[in-house]
Scaffold this motif. Structure first.
Motif, PDB file in Angstrom:
ATOM      1  N   GLY A 147       0.457   0.647   4.220  1.00 16.61           N
ATOM      2  CA  GLY A 147       1.300  -0.499   4.556  1.00 16.61           C
ATOM      3  C   GLY A 147       1.565  -1.370   3.340  1.00 16.61           C
ATOM      4  O   GLY A 147       2.691  -1.826   3.117  1.00 16.61           O
ATOM      5  N   VAL A 148       0.530  -1.589   2.539  1.00 16.22           N
ATOM      6  CA  VAL A 148       0.681  -2.427   1.344  1.00 16.22           C
ATOM      7  C   VAL A 148       1.634  -1.769   0.352  1.00 16.22           C
ATOM      8  O   VAL A 148       2.497  -2.434  -0.234  1.00 16.22           O
ATOM      9  N   ARG A 149       1.477  -0.450   0.157  1.00 15.79           N
ATOM     10  CA  ARG A 149       2.363   0.254  -0.785  1.00 15.79           C
ATOM     11  C   ARG A 149       3.827   0.114  -0.364  1.00 15.79           C
ATOM     12  O   ARG A 149       4.695  -0.227  -1.170  1.00 15.79           O
ATOM     13  N   ILE A 150       4.094   0.340   0.917  1.00 15.83           N
ATOM     14  CA  ILE A 150       5.482   0.276   1.395  1.00 15.83           C
ATOM     15  C   ILE A 150       6.017  -1.146   1.283  1.00 15.83           C
ATOM     16  O   ILE A 150       7.148  -1.368   0.837  1.00 15.83           O
ATOM     17  N   LEU A 151       5.217  -2.132   1.650  1.00 13.31           N
ATOM     18  CA  LEU A 151       5.675  -3.522   1.544  1.00 13.31           C
ATOM     19  C   LEU A 151       5.910  -3.902   0.085  1.00 13.31           C
ATOM     20  O   LEU A 151       6.930  -4.526  -0.246  1.00 13.31           O
TER      21      LEU A 151
ATOM     22  N   ASP B 222       6.573  -1.958  -2.473  1.00 16.99           N
ATOM     23  CA  ASP B 222       7.780  -1.283  -2.979  1.00 16.99           C
ATOM     24  C   ASP B 222       9.030  -2.045  -2.529  1.00 16.99           C
ATOM     25  O   ASP B 222       9.970  -2.236  -3.301  1.00 16.99           O
ATOM     26  N   PHE B 223       9.039  -2.477  -1.274  1.00 20.94           N
ATOM     27  CA  PHE B 223      10.188  -3.236  -0.774  1.00 20.94           C
ATOM     28  C   PHE B 223      10.353  -4.534  -1.565  1.00 20.94           C
ATOM     29  O   PHE B 223      11.457  -4.904  -1.979  1.00 20.94           O
TER      30      PHE B 223
END
Lengths: 334, 334
Positions: free
Chosen positions: A57-61, A63-64
């Motif tokens: 979740g942290v990686r995706i957030l 990256d966004f």
């Protein structure tokens, strides 16, 4: 703004998904991602540990947030930008992350997403925030104070100079920041904040924290009903006129004019669009917030304010640019 | 994207309010503002009459849309831009306004605004859209078809050429547009659409409208459970892989490989970010949609797809750019 001349269905797709950018930034502030990065946690695993979240979740957030310009990314490590370091890390004295509680909070989102119904009706279809002592204003006062300090630091020096006794009334004082900035710039000034009683609790607390509580006084009640008294050198009306229609504003301006000393000044701080009403972006766009959140609020051009102030007995109206802040200042003499 | 190097609290304010842009555009589409302007109603009064709304509401909304680049304004009259004329007026055969029902609809907004909870959990905290025959996919199919026609027109010519007999399976066919585009480009092709039964009703209706229903067949059921049969020349998997994790994708790719003729091809159309995972904006940003709306979905780079496809027995994976469309195409040979 120059609209694109090329057919681009992707641009419409992107605009309908612009709410993701608000949601992602609010989520990151809630998770204190910027603070954790400032503390040295830079990989998804390190940040996830700090905020008790999933690495995925942290990686995706993150990256966004990088795509949106709020973080940098080198390899698997994220870093802060100038803006996120200064304004979104709780380690910074200039932290303003709390504004997301109001600006992207439930109350505001609920109103905005009913825009079609508000356009049909010509005003808000949600609860009236202007009702006596609406709880939304205590949320507003708590959330917005840190950011308004920057706006006040840009605006107040234009109306307060030197160490001379002056009596200042701050209408719809909210968090009290405008008046507190007066007190910080002028050690001989006395300020009275007018607003609903629960909101003034926030203002008094902020005055206490700023060390100026002994010169900060309060006048609880409705701006249209409470007695302002007379003899003011300066009356501030920050971010209040946009809640009302022009006739109601003239009424309040008249009351202000009759409360000022002769030669005293009114200072309006607000979102004031250019005559085209479609620029600059934030000032022009704020009209939609007023349409959806108030019965008759709007943004007004300087020409409209000049006319309203003239009708109320003011003269010498002046527009002062505060760029890069999104608001402008208008002064006029009673 | 180059993050600003100048402190700018207004930029954070604006980002937290970006949802206004989505709300305003959705509201304008719902009110058919663009269609009414195309029909010659250009002033707030004229548009308000057409859409049974207030003049004040229309003026404020149209000023916002002008600020946001969707309308032009001269004096008190509004006009359409290239994009809004082509894509947002119902008088245009290229109208795609229906996408707002899905892209900015309740289901999507509810998921996105719970981003902090989704980051903590590592997946969606809302209802599972991948549940058997979820009603969201019929909404999706109805809303998105008009826009997907543009994406399909860019992608399908890369995998279908000339008038030669070919047997094509379209996995998670949804609105059916990808397969229908195959049939329109190749009069000798036969297409079978696989999806949940209610969704295939939309696909069949679209095939009927396109005049290709006699060559459009259906295979109702779950992509992981239903028997694909064998002998396909081409299997399309558009916008489906992003719903699953890599192991699950490899499993489906294996099933696809064993269903294709020797030398047959898979065609994946999806949001495929660059190796940095933070560009281009729409492809990279789509990961957040998957985080918040699915248990394990994500976006994958070409290198990741190449590895997954290789593991499933495919070779010669190729990436095809479809810019300015926000999606990309990957083909590989069984």
């Amino acid at each position: 703004m120059t609209p694109s001349m090329q057919p681009d269905p992707g641009a419409i797709f992107a605009e309908l998904r612009a709410f993701e950018r608000s949601a992602a930034l609010k989520g990151a502030i809630d998770l204190e991602v910027f603070t954790h990065i400032d503390d040295g946690a830079t990989t998804p695993q390190e940040i996830a540990t700090k905020t008790s979240a999933s690495e995925r979740g942290v990686r995706i957030l993150c990256d966004f947030l990088t795509m949106a310009g709020h973080l940098t990314k080198f390899g698997e490590s994220y870093g802060l930008t100038t803006n996120s370091q200064l304004f979104l890390s709780k380690r910074s004295p200039a932290y303003i992350g709390s504004i997301s509680d109001f600006l992207a909070g439930d109350h505001q989102r609920e109103a905005l997403w009913q825009v079609a119904a508000a356009v049909r009706k010509g005003g808000s279809v949600t609860d009236d925030a202007l009702a006596p002592d609406s709880p939304i204003w205590a949320v507003f006062a708590g959330a917005m104070a840190p950011m308004v300090r920057f706006f006040a630091a840009a605006a107040i020096p234009h109306v307060v100079a030197g160490d001379v006794p002056m009596k200042v009334l701050d209408i719809a004082a909210g968090h009290g920041v405008w008046g507190i900035t007066v007190l910080q710039l002028n050690p001989s000034a006395e300020v009275t904040g007018q607003d609903w009683p629960t909101v003034l609790e926030v203002a008094k607390e902020n005055a206490q924290k700023a060390g100026v509580a002994d010169r900060y006084h309060i006048l609880p009640g409705n701006a249209f009903e409470v007695d302002f008294g007379i003899g003011w050198d300066l009356i501030l009306e920050p971010n209040f006129a946009h809640h009302m229609d022009q006739a109601t504003n003239v009424k309040l301006f008249r009351k202000i004019a009759s409360s000022l000393k002769s030669g005293g000044r009114i200072a309006l701080i607000d979102f004031i669009p250019n005559d085209d009403r479609v620029s600059p972006p934030m000032a022009a766009g704020f009209a939609l917030t007023m349409l959806t959140a108030t019965p008759k609020g709007d943004v007004y051009t300087f020409a409209e304010y000049e006319r309203m102030l003239g009708e109320a007995g003011f003269h010498d109206a002046k527009l002062v640019e505060l760029a890069p802040m999104p608001q402008r200042l208008i002064t006029a003499v009673a």
